[in-house]
Design a protein around this motif. Structure first.
Motif, PDB file in Angstrom:
ATOM      1  N   SER A  82      34.201  14.768  43.123  1.00  0.00           N
ATOM      2  CA  SER A  82      35.216  13.722  43.842  1.00  0.00           C
ATOM      3  C   SER A  82      35.290  14.340  45.086  1.00  0.00           C
ATOM      4  O   SER A  82      34.593  15.116  45.638  1.00  0.00           O
ATOM      5  N   GLU A 115      27.101   7.289  53.891  1.00  0.00           N
ATOM      6  CA  GLU A 115      25.614   6.950  53.733  1.00  0.00           C
ATOM      7  C   GLU A 115      24.948   8.281  54.439  1.00  0.00           C
ATOM      8  O   GLU A 115      24.907   8.597  55.713  1.00  0.00           O
ATOM      9  N   ALA A 163      28.089  11.670  43.141  1.00  0.00           N
ATOM     10  CA  ALA A 163      27.499  11.009  42.048  1.00  0.00           C
ATOM     11  C   ALA A 163      26.866   9.639  42.362  1.00  0.00           C
ATOM     12  O   ALA A 163      25.704   9.402  42.154  1.00  0.00           O
ATOM     13  N   ASP A 164      27.369   9.048  43.617  1.00  0.00           N
ATOM     14  CA  ASP A 164      26.752   7.609  43.857  1.00  0.00           C
ATOM     15  C   ASP A 164      25.613   7.841  44.782  1.00  0.00           C
ATOM     16  O   ASP A 164      25.169   6.819  45.213  1.00  0.00           O
ATOM     17  N   GLY A 165      25.485   9.069  45.253  1.00  0.00           N
ATOM     18  CA  GLY A 165      24.360   9.174  46.074  1.00  0.00           C
ATOM     19  C   GLY A 165      24.700   9.463  47.515  1.00  0.00           C
ATOM     20  O   GLY A 165      23.652   9.715  48.280  1.00  0.00           O
ATOM     21  N   ARG A 166      25.928   9.431  47.871  1.00  0.00           N
ATOM     22  CA  ARG A 166      26.397   9.465  49.273  1.00  0.00           C
ATOM     23  C   ARG A 166      26.384  10.839  49.570  1.00  0.00           C
ATOM     24  O   ARG A 166      26.784  11.631  48.645  1.00  0.00           O
ATOM     25  N   ARG A 180      26.826  16.116  47.775  1.00  0.00           N
ATOM     26  CA  ARG A 180      26.528  14.832  47.564  1.00  0.00           C
ATOM     27  C   ARG A 180      27.429  14.510  46.381  1.00  0.00           C
ATOM     28  O   ARG A 180      27.776  14.963  45.516  1.00  0.00           O
TER      29      ARG A 180
END
Length: 159
Positions: free
Chosen positions: A69, A55, A42-45, A40
């Motif tokens: 990254s 998503e 850091a932005d949750g994706r 995953r």
């Protein structure tokens, strides 16, 4: 038209492969292979082994390591699933790979030399040796060319 439909489907980040078959007179068959997250972001994706983020249900991502990254996700793509389960976070690129294990140990694997899979086998032997001695490591530095290993033990903590 089938080619345009296929391209439209492939533009969806969750889709890894698509095939569109037209069977005259009224049947169109669409076969889709979804990307599987290996980590995953850091932005949750979720992010697949090819570095594509998408998503994905958060509840299904929580057990996966965090990739710093898309490059880190590509690195994770080459890591055996059993090892992925031992990782909390992965960062890295051309200069080497930084790993945080679920037990909090920080590992740096230098760039060049062997593959990450070979370095992970070596790391496994180092961790086993440390554990046999009743110790835990705070950090481990592995040279990728098979050279020296540097281990910083955790102070005051025996297993």
């Amino acid at each position: 038209k089938a080619g345009r439909v296929r391209q439209g489907i492939l533009s969806l980040p969750l889709v890894a492969e698509a095939r569109v078959e037209r069977r005259l007179p009224w049947v169109v068959r669409i076969l889709v292979k979804e990307r599987t997250p290996v980590a995953r972001l850091a932005d949750g994706r979720g992010v697949a082994a090819d570095g594509v983020g998408f998503e994905y249900p958060a509840s299904r991502l929580m057990s996966l390591p965090v990739a710093g990254s898309e490059d880190a996700a590509r690195i994770l793509g080459g890591v055996p699933p059993a090892w992925r389960a031992r990782l909390r976070r992965v960062d890295g690129g051309k200069d080497g790979v930084n790993l945080e294990l679920v037990d909090g140990t920080h590992v740096v694997v230098g760039a060049g030399g062997t593959t990450l899979a070979v370095s992970l086998d070596r790391l496994d032997r180092v961790l086993s040796d440390i554990s046999r001695r009743g110790l835990r490591a705070e950090s481990i530095l592995l040279s990728a060319d098979g050279g020296p290993v540097t281990v910083r033990p955790r102070r005051g903590r025996r297993v």
